[in-house]
Enzyme design. Sequence first.
Site, PDB file in Angstrom:
ATOM      1  N   LYS A 127       0.781  -1.045  -0.037  1.00 51.82           N
ATOM      2  CA  LYS A 127       0.069   0.272   0.010  1.00 51.82           C
ATOM      3  C   LYS A 127       0.984   1.458   0.081  1.00 51.82           C
ATOM      4  CE  LYS A 127       0.492   1.759   3.403  1.00 51.82           C
ATOM      5  NZ  LYS A 127       1.838   2.349   3.802  1.00 51.82           N
ATOM      6  N   TYR A 144      -3.306   4.361   6.828  1.00 51.82           N
ATOM      7  CA  TYR A 144      -3.502   3.393   7.855  1.00 51.82           C
ATOM      8  C   TYR A 144      -4.900   3.958   8.548  1.00 51.82           C
ATOM      9  CZ  TYR A 144       0.893   0.737   7.264  1.00 51.82           C
ATOM     10  OH  TYR A 144       1.794   0.174   6.909  1.00 51.82           O
TER      11      TYR A 144
END
Length: 470
Positions: free
Chosen positions: A215, A300
């Site tokens: 990511k 996150y």
Amino acid sequence: MFSLNEMNDQQPQKPAFAGSLMNRKGFLQAAGQVVAVGVASGVAASCQSNGQAPSYPVPTASTYKAPSGQQMATSPPFSPPAKVPTDVEAPIELEAWKSDADRKSAPTPTPLPPDGRVGYALVGLGHLTLEELLPAFGSCKKSKPVALVSGSPEKLQKVAKQYGIKPENCYSYENYDKLKDNPEVQVIYIVLPNSMHAEYTIRGAQAGKHILCEKPMANSSAECQAMIDACKKANRKLMIAYRIQYEPYNRYVREQIQKNEFGKPKFVDAYNCQSSANPKHWRHIKALAGGGALPDIGLYCLNTTRFILGEEPTEVSAYVYSDPENPLFKEVEEVCSWQMKFPSGVIANCATHYNVHDSRQYRIMTERGWYELANAYAYNGQKLMTSRADGAIVRQENVSIMPKDQFATEMDYFSECILENKEPYSTGEEGLQDQRIMEAIYQSAREGKPVKLPRIDKKDAFRGPEPQLQ
């Protein structure tokens, strides 16, 4: 000491230490027993019937003479009882020894034989690969490293020797496409600067390999969609490496929230911050990173909030700032703060910073309590506290869960998807949704006003089937 003939006329004596602590005299008496008693006990122990508790040999029932000439008390060999399933993935069940007053032990490890594990090619030998991913394979049950890709021949050669990678399985970016001819490689793990994710995912899929991509998925929604399309066209699986979605503490919080254990969730406060120092690092170059704190670590907060709630935001409102005097932030943002509104009425306040001391935490407030997870987004060290009222008292509890290597868990889950032909949980569509939301966050910060998002009422709209993690 008795002679052997004399011993035949004697009844076996109860060891001097039975039922009490052994004193010195008792130890010497037990240690002086003849080897014949030990041999007889050893034979009895070796003749245990399957599935039955053994007759444990009497400790110090025989003596061992060391090379130095010293004699010491010993015991004949024995094997504690155990259930041994024939299925290689079923754990061996050892005899119980703990009471239910203590936490139950985890099942015994069940690694697949090496030739049954999924082979990974790791693309990029930076911090994450060298510090976390390669060491994590030591904890993997279904995954193994078989190939490396790097632009540094010196680094490539050294790392390959360290991890037993064959010289012929070491690739440069120029001959990356030759991975298609390597049957040992089933998965390509993309661990590159964000700007390279799309190209190497697409080329990897064209080479016939499944893709695990770090990511953020890419630097734009268009790139994300191209990655999804390429993997579908090649009939290859694509999973985005959202390790938090497989981490035990975060999964526990999600489970509690989904069950409304303390009532419905109402408010989320989340932040993920760290300090950086190298302006030449790719994370501070916009063309490579796509942005600063938001896509790197703020993601996150974004993804984990969506994961725990199972909802998608309908509106974002954001603020971005960079110190004009700091060379670290000439191209990317130093801080990003944003708010998300969800269909259920939940409000999430999120923030990320690239120039403060490490701090990674969230608190989810519900109708009748809250969950607070410290080190929530870290590689380890999670600490969960809950609070709720119980009549005239407030109960605050520390919840302790056996930790797992997050990267080993994530890789083994993807390997399981390949071995069992299952759709991954953290799909390419999940990564695309995060990218769309981040683009809306940047838009809000630029325009100084909230940005609406399409309303999505379906729970876990962009995730695959719920994983059953061991």
